[in-house]
Structure formats: C-alpha cells, structure tokens
Design a protein around this motif. Structure first.
Motif, mmCIF file in Angstrom:
data_model
loop_
_atom_site.group_PDB
_atom_site.id
_atom_site.type_symbol
_atom_site.label_atom_id
_atom_site.label_comp_id
_atom_site.label_asym_id
_atom_site.label_seq_id
_atom_site.Cartn_x
_atom_site.Cartn_y
_atom_site.Cartn_z
ATOM 1 N N ALA A 296 25.241 49.547 42.534
ATOM 2 C CA ALA A 296 26.215 49.903 41.506
ATOM 3 C C ALA A 296 26.323 51.400 41.266
ATOM 4 C CB ALA A 296 25.865 49.204 40.189
ATOM 5 N N SER A 297 25.258 52.135 41.535
ATOM 6 C CA SER A 297 25.228 53.572 41.259
ATOM 7 C C SER A 297 25.167 54.358 42.557
ATOM 8 C CB SER A 297 24.012 53.917 40.385
ATOM 9 O OG SER A 297 23.785 55.316 40.380
ATOM 10 N N LYS A 335 27.531 47.778 53.410
ATOM 11 C CA LYS A 335 27.714 46.901 54.559
ATOM 12 C C LYS A 335 26.512 45.967 54.591
ATOM 13 C CE LYS A 335 30.273 50.062 57.596
ATOM 14 N NZ LYS A 335 30.308 50.655 58.970
ATOM 15 N N ARG A 336 26.665 44.831 55.251
ATOM 16 C CA ARG A 336 25.545 43.904 55.357
ATOM 17 C C ARG A 336 24.359 44.628 55.992
ATOM 18 N NH1 ARG A 336 25.269 38.275 55.252
ATOM 19 N NH2 ARG A 336 23.460 37.394 56.288
ATOM 20 N N ILE A 337 23.203 44.536 55.361
ATOM 21 C CA ILE A 337 22.020 45.228 55.867
ATOM 22 C C ILE A 337 21.299 44.338 56.872
ATOM 23 C CG2 ILE A 337 19.856 46.365 55.304
ATOM 24 C CD1 ILE A 337 20.821 46.744 52.479
ATOM 25 N N PRO A 338 21.246 44.734 58.134
ATOM 26 C CA PRO A 338 20.446 43.969 59.095
ATOM 27 C C PRO A 338 18.959 44.139 58.792
ATOM 28 C CG PRO A 338 22.027 45.424 60.197
ATOM 29 C CD PRO A 338 21.955 45.850 58.765
ATOM 30 N N ILE A 339 18.198 43.150 59.198
ATOM 31 C CA ILE A 339 16.746 43.323 59.214
ATOM 32 C C ILE A 339 16.311 43.168 60.665
ATOM 33 C CG2 ILE A 339 16.407 42.604 56.840
ATOM 34 C CD1 ILE A 339 15.471 39.890 57.867
ATOM 35 N N ASP A 340 15.377 43.990 61.095
ATOM 36 C CA ASP A 340 15.129 44.108 62.526
ATOM 37 C C ASP A 340 13.658 44.006 62.878
ATOM 38 O OD1 ASP A 340 13.828 46.948 63.161
ATOM 39 O OD2 ASP A 340 15.226 47.238 61.498
ATOM 40 N N THR A 341 13.435 43.860 64.164
ATOM 41 C CA THR A 341 12.101 43.949 64.728
ATOM 42 C C THR A 341 12.120 45.032 65.805
ATOM 43 O OG1 THR A 341 11.660 41.604 64.301
ATOM 44 C CG2 THR A 341 10.279 42.700 65.951
ATOM 45 N N THR A 492 31.226 47.851 42.000
ATOM 46 C CA THR A 492 30.100 47.973 42.928
ATOM 47 C C THR A 492 30.412 49.050 43.966
ATOM 48 O OG1 THR A 492 30.888 46.426 44.631
ATOM 49 C CG2 THR A 492 29.814 45.477 42.688
ATOM 50 N N LEU A 493 29.474 49.250 44.869
ATOM 51 C CA LEU A 493 29.657 50.232 45.942
ATOM 52 C C LEU A 493 30.244 49.612 47.208
ATOM 53 C CD1 LEU A 493 26.323 52.260 45.615
ATOM 54 C CD2 LEU A 493 28.542 52.694 44.533
ATOM 55 N N TYR A 494 30.478 48.314 47.203
ATOM 56 C CA TYR A 494 30.996 47.669 48.410
ATOM 57 C C TYR A 494 32.302 48.285 48.920
ATOM 58 C CZ TYR A 494 27.524 43.924 48.079
ATOM 59 O OH TYR A 494 26.353 43.220 48.058
ATOM 60 N N PRO A 495 33.266 48.590 48.054
ATOM 61 C CA PRO A 495 34.521 49.159 48.573
ATOM 62 C C PRO A 495 34.376 50.562 49.163
ATOM 63 C CG PRO A 495 34.864 48.144 46.405
ATOM 64 C CD PRO A 495 33.380 48.246 46.617
ATOM 65 N N HIS A 496 33.185 51.166 49.057
ATOM 66 C CA HIS A 496 32.976 52.522 49.589
ATOM 67 C C HIS A 496 32.755 52.525 51.102
ATOM 68 C CE1 HIS A 496 32.357 54.949 45.791
ATOM 69 N NE2 HIS A 496 32.396 53.717 45.319
ATOM 70 N N TYR A 501 33.661 43.235 55.468
ATOM 71 C CA TYR A 501 33.968 42.585 54.192
ATOM 72 C C TYR A 501 35.421 42.854 53.787
ATOM 73 C CZ TYR A 501 28.862 42.232 53.357
ATOM 74 O OH TYR A 501 27.522 41.952 53.431
ATOM 75 N N LEU A 502 35.946 44.004 54.197
ATOM 76 C CA LEU A 502 37.326 44.385 53.894
ATOM 77 C C LEU A 502 38.259 44.185 55.089
ATOM 78 C CD1 LEU A 502 35.425 46.959 52.458
ATOM 79 C CD2 LEU A 502 37.654 47.213 51.399
#
Length: 541
Positions: A296-297, A335-341, A492-496, A501-502
């Motif tokens: 949000a910030s 953006k969707r945050i991947p989690i990785d190995t 939120t920060l999503y539109p940034h 998603y967009l």
C-alpha cells in the motif's frame, strides 16, 4: 462422436455443461452431480489436471504450500493423501488430481480431447448450445466455464520463426516425453514465474544457456524441503482449523510471519533489516506477510525492494549481471512474486549468459538461432516462457454469444465486465469460475475455486427449487462492481506495474486491473450476503 471414457454419449441435452477438467472443473462436476444435476464436462487435453496437465516443463512447481494447495471438501481425501514436499512438484499435483478423478468416479462424465469452440445462448429455449472441435452439439440450461486463469499461452510472433531448424518449446505445451538438453546450446525467452523455475533446471543440463530477459523480476527463496512424517500427521490432525483459517484469510492460505506483522515505519532500521533477513531465511511469502504496508505504501515498499536488490547483489558474483537482474520499474509485489530454488545462484555458473532485450531486442530468428539488434546467437533449442493471456484469454478464444447476438469478445472489447467475477450481464446462466473481478490469481487458487464452485452449485440448486429459469447480473450491479474492483485496486501498488494483472503483456489488450484486491475472506462474505438476500444484484426469471 468422441468416446466419453469408453462409451459414446447417450444424450445431447444436459442440465449443465462444464468446460475444463482442472481443479475447478473436477470439483464443479463432483458437486453438481452430488446435487442431482445431469452434467457433461469437456476437456481439451488427453487427461484431467488443467494447468498441471499442460505445464510439464522442468522445475514446474506450485508456489503455495501443498497442505493448502488441495481440496477441502472430503475429510477422507485429506486423510488418505500424503504430500511429500512443502511446495509440490507438477507430477505430484497431477497424480493428486488423477486420484481425485478416480476416487470420486468423475471420468464417466468427462469427454477428453475435445475443445469447446462455441457456446450460443437461445432466448427461445433458455438453453446454451455448446459446439466442439469434434462436431458435438450439446444443449444445456447452464454453461459453466472452468477454463483457468492462466491457460491461454502467449506466443510471440517473431520474424523468421518458421525458418529455425532447431527445436521450439512452449512451457505451457510441454512434451509429455522427457526433453534432454544435454550438450545443447539453449535459449530461454522470459524470466517470469515460469522462467525462474525453468532456468536453473536447464542450466544444469545444457552446454550453454542464454537467457533473454525483457523485465527483471523480484524473486524470493522458496526454502522447499521434504515434509516429515510428524508434519504430515500434524496437518492431518488440524485440517479443519487450517481450512477455516484459509477461508477467512486474505489470500487463501495463512503464512506464519516473523513476529507480529508491523508497519515498516514502526521499526528502527536495525529492527526492519532483522525482520527482512529472518523472512528471507524462512522463505516463501514470509517476508511479505511480516509487514502490514508493503502493498500500500510506495515509500514503505522501497525498503523491502532495496533489501531484495541487496540480496541479488550479494548472491550474484558478477556485478553487471546482478544489476541486470535487479528490478527497477515496479514495486515489490505489484507483480506476482515468484519463489525460487537457486535462481539467482544459477547466474554464477560458467555456462549461462543473460541478454537484456529491452536494450538489445530480438529482431528475428534464423535457421541456426536468433538475432538481436546487436548480436547473433547460435542455438539448438529455444524455450518460450512468455506467459499467458491471463484471466480473459481462454474465455475469449471460445466464441461465446449471449442475448441479441452479443458476443463476449464484443462486450469485453474495452475490458472484462462482470458482477462478482461470476457472471456477465447479457449472458444468462453462463458462470465463470474465478473470473475477472474475483480474487482468483491473487489467492491460493484451490480455496478461491472451492468458494466459487460451492456458490454456483448453491445458486443452481436454489433456482431449481424456486422454479427459476434464468439468472444474469443487473446492469447497474455489474457497473458498480467493476467500479468497486477498480477503486479498491487504486489504493494499492498493483497498478504501478505493467503486469499481466492488467493485460500489459499482451499487445493490444486493454489495460484494466482484472482481479479483485479486497481479499478472499471479505469477498466470500460479500458473495454469501448476495445469496442470502435472494441473489441481490442478479435478475431472476
């Protein structure tokens, strides 16, 4: 007519047709059949599994913990199935879904290797006519799409692609047989969630791997591990509590934060860094869940983004490669945050190169590889990890026609319009599971799917009991919901970010923020209230 699990269909009219046999389609079929509806399900693949049938690329793995990424409707299923890892691999998830199909005898109503090409509503009969690529013409009172949010692959068109003499692979259409890259010069295009899973695997095999990156991504370590017998027993003993917490949660599963979630501004620099470090070490979404204001910030988000960039610099030995891997054009989590190995660690290998195609764009393919603006690359194989036409793509690829000849493509030309992400005005009795305007891709999908499937099944049962023939959104309710979805996202920060998603990854696609950011728990309450108030906002006839 194609066979249905060994026998030809005996009737061409059903209470409901379900399109797709992944997590959503299987549960929808189960619940409708349990409630006494006559159902036919169509699936384009040669097996069930949806996303996990198609996406078989090396390293394919779920980014939600296995204990949460599963059905909750059957206590017996919960007790008999044992997950082997914290984050399950594609083969394990596919085995699970095949087990579900067999355990609940779902296959007899599923017609495989059959792609639905059109669905047309008749205002005369109040029925949907569904047609397939195998020549089927089936009528149904209800048409329910379970086509998935990420199931329409984006396939970039490059000059000269047909001339390439090597092998081309698309991650969402991966061969069923094993692909061996040993000794080959391989190119991977794309560094989203899929690329981040795929790249370490191919780098271990290939003679040389060249990664073509347009936009660097933030990625967090998964810290995946096998589940111990004690952990499995604990999950099985506490499934009711786990499921209830998931249903009430914001994202469809719970994450143990580092301490009590806090504002980044409420901590000293030392406390903040310590919390970041502990979250990073625990892995997954722990770091994000440990703070209350990262989405949000913009100022608060920068602390976390800077921390991840510092980790990239710490892990990747070549400073220039590290710099190329550091995102600088969007907030962490927008953006969707991947989690990785070992994604970032992979760039320390001596058989991998990274190309910034924002600065040096791909211009054309050649018989022996591809050319960028400034260089030429000789390649034996190219893998496209180029994402999806998310949320709307699979729906738009079906010719769906509602009242007065209006097509869904026409209605959604400027962006998707739905009420609750469940229905679109002008298309009576057409339901969308986890459609645009619902939490869907911002959540742990099985929990969002179960919520939609149960709501739809309850709705259809209510309509049958009340003798109601059709249901569709009221225009005003739909307009107000779309405005609400946009209004919530704006806080939120999503539109940034120029994210999928967009629709920003698809040329010409309208830039509309599609998922609902209000949280799955809150959304569930809204849907329940709508139903409790006689399906408020819907027109029933």
């Amino acid at each position: 007519m194609p066979e249905v699990n060994g026998s030809s269909p005996s009737a061409s009219e059903f209470d409901a047709v379900v399109i797709g046999s992944g997590f959503a389609g299987l549960y929808m079929l189960y619940l409708l059949r349990k409630n006494g509806f006559k159902v036919r399900e169509f699936e384009a693949g040669s097996g069930v599994g949806g996303t996990w049938y198609w996406n078989r690329y090396p390293g394919a793995r779920c980014d939600s913990p296995s204990v949460h990424y599963s059905y909750s409707f059957s206590p017996e299923l919960e007790q008999e199935w044992e997950w082997t890892e914290k984050y399950p691999r594609q083969p394990e998830i596919l085995r699970y879904l095949n087990h579900v199909a067999d355990r609940f005898d779902l296959r007899r109503d599923i017609q495989l290797e059959t792609r639905v090409t059109s669905a047309t509503y008749s205002e005369t009969t109040n029925r949907w006519l569904i047609e397939t690529d195998k020549g089927d013409r089936v009528a149904a009172k209800y048409c329910i799409t379970a086509v998935g949010c990420l199931s329409a692959p984006s396939k970039p068109s490059y000059k000269g692609l047909d001339s390439f003499k090597g092998q081309l692979y698309y991650t969402a259409e991966w061969p069923h047989q094993e692909v061996d890259f040993t000794g080959q010069k391989v190119g991977v295009i794309g560094t989203g969630s899929t690329g981040i899973q795929l790249i370490p695997q191919i780098a271990r095999q290939a003679a040389h791997l060249t990664v073509f990156q347009r936009t660097p991504n933030y990625s967090l370590p998964a810290r995946n591990r096998p589940l111990s017998p004690d952990e499995q027993a604990q999950f099985k003993a506490t499934y009711p509590q786990i499921r209830q917490a998931n249903r009430e949660s914001f994202g469809g599963f719970t994450v143990d934060p580092v301490g009590k979630p806090a504002s980044v501004f409420s901590l000293t620099e030392e406390e903040r860094q310590q919390k970041f470090e502990q979250g990073w070490e625990r892995g997954g979404q722990t770091m994000m869940a440990s703070f209350t204001d990262l989405t949000a910030s913009l100022e608060g988000n920068k602390y976390a983004a800077d921390f991840v960039r510092s980790k990239i610099a710490e892990i990747v030995k070549d400073p220039e490669i590290a710099r190329m891997l550091m995102p600088d054009d969007h907030p962490l989590g927008s953006k969707r945050i991947p989690i990785d190995t070992e994604y970032y660690e992979t760039y320390n290998r001596d058989n991998i190169s990274l190309v910034d195609i924002r600065k040096d764009p791909i211009e054309e393919f050649t018989p022996g590889g591809l050319k960028t603006k400034e260089h030429e690359y000789n390649l034996d194989a190219v893998v496209f990890a180029t994402g999806f036409d998310a949320l709307t793509g699979a729906l738009r690829r079906i010719n769906i026609t509602g009242k007065a000849g209006l097509t869904l493509q026409q209605k959604w030309a400027a962006g998707p319009l739905t009420y609750l992400g469940l229905q679109s005005a002008g298309f009576p009795n057409l339901f969308i599971i986890t459609g645009p305007g619902s939490p869907s891709v911002l959540t742990n999908m099985p929990v969002a799917i179960e919520q939609h499937v149960e709501w739809i099944a309850g709705c259809l049962t209510y309509l049958r009991e009340q003798g109601i023939q059709t249901i569709e959104p009221d225009d005003e309710a739909e307009t107000n919901w779309v405005a609400h979805v946009n209004e919530v996202a704006s806080h939120t920060l999503y539109p940034h970010a120029n994210s999928w998603y967009l629709g920003a990854n698809i040329p010409g696609k309208p830039r509309i923020f599609m998922p609902y950011v209000g949280g799955l728990g809150n959304y569930r309450k809204l849907c329940d209230e709508v139903a409790a108030n006689g399906y408020e906002g819907f027109k029933l006839f």
